[in-house]
Design a protein around this motif. Structure first.
Motif, mmCIF file in Angstrom:
data_model
loop_
_atom_site.group_PDB
_atom_site.id
_atom_site.type_symbol
_atom_site.label_atom_id
_atom_site.label_comp_id
_atom_site.label_asym_id
_atom_site.label_seq_id
_atom_site.Cartn_x
_atom_site.Cartn_y
_atom_site.Cartn_z
ATOM 1 N N CYS A 171 0.838 -1.189 0.000
ATOM 2 C CA CYS A 171 0.000 0.000 0.000
ATOM 3 C C CYS A 171 0.877 1.244 0.000
ATOM 4 O O CYS A 171 0.540 2.273 -0.533
ATOM 5 C CB CYS A 171 -0.839 0.006 1.266
ATOM 6 N N GLN A 172 2.036 1.132 0.659
ATOM 7 C CA GLN A 172 2.847 2.322 0.907
ATOM 8 C C GLN A 172 4.058 2.393 -0.011
ATOM 9 O O GLN A 172 4.361 3.419 -0.573
ATOM 10 C CB GLN A 172 3.335 2.304 2.355
ATOM 11 N N SER A 173 4.801 1.280 -0.114
ATOM 12 C CA SER A 173 5.944 1.276 -1.015
ATOM 13 C C SER A 173 5.954 -0.036 -1.786
ATOM 14 O O SER A 173 5.270 -0.992 -1.421
ATOM 15 C CB SER A 173 7.256 1.450 -0.234
ATOM 16 N N ASN A 175 4.475 -2.388 3.202
ATOM 17 C CA ASN A 175 5.529 -1.795 2.380
ATOM 18 C C ASN A 175 6.084 -2.801 1.374
ATOM 19 O O ASN A 175 7.083 -2.545 0.725
ATOM 20 C CB ASN A 175 6.664 -1.309 3.290
#
Lengths: 406, 146
Positions: B52-54, B120
Motif C-alpha cells: 500500500c505504501q511502497s 511496504n
C-alpha cells in the motif's frame, strides 16, 4: 478568544502518553480523533449500570436503555438540524451509511442507462459502493474533475450532470485535500437536474457547522469516531419522503413489524433500517461527544482549528522542496504534502520515530495519487487539542527527516 | 560461503554499535542508497510486489545450486531492509532459504517494518523469496533425484 487548548488537552487521557519515550504528537485526526474522558465515562457507565437490549424488554433496564438510545438519536438530529429524530438512522459508520443508500436507492430508483455522479476527490468508500451498485443495475459511474489546486471543476460537474443522473455523491470535505466543497450550490444544481444528493460528511462534522435543512441534501452521513465519539457507530440522515420509499437493507430483528413464514411486514422509520441489536453504547458515546463539543463551543473550536491550519500551512510551506496538495481557498482539517526526492513511506517512518503520528500512503484516495503522479502522500490532520508547539515540532521533524533522507 | 545464520550474526553485530535510533536509521538509509540497482530489464510488472505504501521489485536467478536475488524499492528505508535480506539470502541454497527464519530483523529492532499494517511490500517479498526457492528446488533438484 475564549479557547484554552491546554485545559482541553487535560480532557483527553491518550494525549498524555508517550511513544518511543517521546511525548506523542497526534496528527492523524482525519483517520480518527481521540476521545475526551466524558465520552469514555459514558461508555463505561452504560456497561456498568445501564446495559440492556433495547426496544424489547418490559423491564426497567431495557426501558432506560431504550430511552437513552432514542435521546441520543434526538441529540444527533439537533446537531445537524434534522427535522425529526426518525430521519436519523444509526449505522456502523459512514461506509455503512453509503452502502445502505447505494444498495437500497439503487434497487428502487436506478435502472440500466442511468448515471451516478461523484467527484475525483472521493474517498474509496464513496467510490466503490457506487461502482458495485452501477454494476448491478447496469448504470454508469461518472466522475467530475478537479483542478490542480484540488478544487472541484464546477464546469465539468455541470457538464456531467444530466437528465440521466439519478444521484450525486460527494465529500463535504475531502479527506486528502481538505477542500470544502460548495455543498449547498452542488445540491441546488443536482436538484435542478432532477438528481438526488448524498453528502459524505465524515471529514466535515468535526470542523464545520452542518445544517442538513439549509444544505437541502437528500442524504448526509458521518462516523462517530471522527468527531470524538467511539468507533463502530455512525449516522445516516435522509429526507423522510425518500427514506420511506427505500426497500429494507438488512433483514433481522428490530426492523420488522410482523413476521410469518409466508410474509414479513416492516417496521417504521428509522427502525426499518436498523436490523439486529444496535451499538447502543456507541450511540450514547456519540451523544456525549456532541455534548462535549457544545460545552467547548463549536464556533470557538472551528475558529481555533482554522487558525492552527493557517499556521501549519505557513510553517510547512517554508520547508524547502515541500509541496502541499490541496490549496482550495475553502479548506479545513488537513495539510497533505510531499518532499521533493523523498518517498512518503520514508518520511512517515522517520516522523513516527520522532513521536509524530501522521498518515502516509494513498489515504484511501488512489485516484488522487494518480492525478498528482505520486506513490503516496504525507498528511498531518488536526483536531481542537493540537497546538502551535506541535506544529513547530512537526516542521522541525520534517526538516531533520529531510536531511537524513536526501 | 558463509551460512545464513553467520551472515545474520554479522548484521546484528553491525547494528549493535548504534544505541540511538537516529544512527541506526542513518545506517539503514545508507544501505538503501548502496543497494545495487536491479537491471532495468527486470523492473517489469511481473517482478513488482506492490504494498500500500511502497513497492519492491524482485528478480531471482538459479546458478550451480544457489539462488541469487536482485531487488529494488521506491522507498529508501524499504530498500535498506531489502539490502539486508539480499545480503543474507542471496547465494544460498534453495533449502537454506526455505528454512531461514530471519529473526535478525527482530534482533536489530526493525521488526515493525514486517508488520502487516506497514504494507511496504517486505512481507510479500520474503514470501516471494521463499517461493522462488521452492520453485527452483522443485525444478532443478527434485528432477535430478528422479
Amino acid at each position: 478568544m475564549n479557547f484554552d487548548v491546554e485545559k482541553i488537552r487535560e480532557d483527553f487521557p491518550l494525549l498524555q502518553r508517550t511513544v518511543y519515550n517521546k511525548p506523542l504528537i497526534y496528527l492523524d485526526n482525519a483517520a480518527t480523533n481521540q476521545k475526551p474522558r466524558q465520552v469514555l465515562q459514558r461508555l463505561a457507565d452504560y456497561y456498568q449500570s445501564e446495559n440492556s437490549n433495547i426496544h424489547r424488554g418490559t423491564h426497567k433496564l431495557s426501558i432506560q436503555a431504550t430511552t437513552a438510545y432514542e435521546q441520543a438519536r434526538q441529540s444527533v438530529a439537533r446537531f445537524i438540524n434534522a427535522p425529526a429524530a426518525e430521519q436519523i438512522i444509526f449505522t456502523k459508520g459512514t461506509t455503512e451509511s453509503i452502502n445502505l443508500v447505494a444498495t437500497t436507492f439503487g434497487e428502487r430508483f436506478v435502472e440500466a442507462g442511468d448515471e451516478i455522479l461523484i467527484t475525483y476527490m472521493e474517498h474509496h468508500s464513496n467510490i466503490v459502493p457506487w461502482q458495485l451498485m452501477c454494476g448491478r443495475r447496469g448504470a454508469t459511474l461518472r466522475v467530475a474533475d478537479i483542478t490542480q489546486d484540488g478544487v472541484l471543476d464546477l464546469d465539468d460537474f455541470k457538464r456531467k450532470l444530466t437528465t440521466k443522473t439519478k444521484l450525486v455523491a460527494f465529500a463535504h470535505v475531502s479527506n486528502t485535500l481538505g477542500t470544502i466543497n460548495p455543498a449547498k450550490e452542488l445540491v441546488k444544481l443536482a436538484h435542478d437536474a432532477g438528481a438526488r444528493v448524498l453528502i459524505d460528511g465524515a471529514q466535515a462534522v468535526a470542523h464545520l457547522p452542518v445544517d442538513v435543512q439549509a444544505l437541502d441534501c437528500d442524504f448526509y452521513c458521518f462516523s462517530a469516531h471522527k468527531i470524538y465519539g467511539p468507533m463502530g457507530n455512525g449516522v445516516l440522515y435522509g429526507k423522510k419522503e425518500i427514506l420511506e420509499e427505500l426497500p429494507p437493507y438488512q433483514g433481522g430483528g428490530e426492523m420488522i413489524s410482523e413476521v410469518t413464514f409466508g410474509k414479513t411486514t416492516f417496521n417504521e422509520l428509522p427502525f426499518r433500517f436498523e436490523a439486529g441489536t444496535p451499538n447502543v453504547a456507541g450511540a450514547l458515546g456519540l451523544e456525549a461527544a456532541l455534548h462535549y463539543i457544545q460545552s467547548v463551543g463549536a464556533e470557538e473550536m472551528h475558529q481555533y482549528e482554522n487558525e492552527l491550519l493557517l499556521y501549519a500551512t505557513e510553517k510547512l510551506s517554508a520547508i524547502p522542496g515541500l509541496t502541499i496538495y490541496g490549496n482550495s481557498p475553502e479548506k479545513t482539517g488537513v495539510v497533505t504534502f510531499n518532499l521533493a526526492g523523498i518517498h512518503s513511506y520514508d518520511a512517515g517512518t522517520l516522523l513516527d520515530k520522532f513521536g509524530i503520528a501522521v498518515r502516509t500512503g494513498h489515504m484511501c484516495t488512489q485516484p488522487l495519487t494518480e492525478f498528482y503522479g505520486v506513490p503516496g502522500f504525507i498528511r498531518a490532520s488536526f483536531s481542537m487539542y493540537n497546538t502551535r508547539q506541535e506544529v513547530d515540532a512537526l516542521a522541525d521533524a520534517i526538516m531533520r527527516s529531510r536531511e537524513m533522507l536526501l | 560461503m558463509e551460512t545464513i545464520s553467520e551472515k545474520e550474526n554479522t548484521i546484528v553485530e553491525e547494528f549493535e554499535i548504534y544505541d540511538d535510533w537516529l544512527d541506526k536509521y542513518n545506517y539503514l538509509i545508507e544501505m538503501g542508497k548502496d543497494l545495487p540497482m536491479i537491471d532495468e530489464k527486470h523492473k517489469v510488472k511481473q517482478n513488482l510486489i506492490t504494498g500500500c505504501q511502497s513497492s519492491v521489485w524482485l528478480h531471482a536467478e538459479y546458478r550451480d545450486g544457489r539462488i541469487y536475488f536482485f531487488a529494488d524499492s521506491d522507498a529508501v528505508i524499504t530498500k535498506g531492509i531489502v539490502n539486508l535480506l539480499i545480503r543474507v539470502l542471496s547465494g544460498q541454497t534453495p533449502q537454506a532459504i526455505i528454512d531461514a527464519d530471519l529473526d535478525f530483523i527482530d534482533k536489530i529492532g526493525l521488526k515493525e517494518h514486517l508488520s502487516p499494517t506497514r504494507s511496504n511490500g517486505l512481507v510479500s517479498m520474503i514470501k516471494q523469496m521463499k517461493l522462488y526457492a521452492l520453485a527452483f528446488k522443485t525444478k532443478y533438484e527434485l528432477k535430478t533425484e528422479n
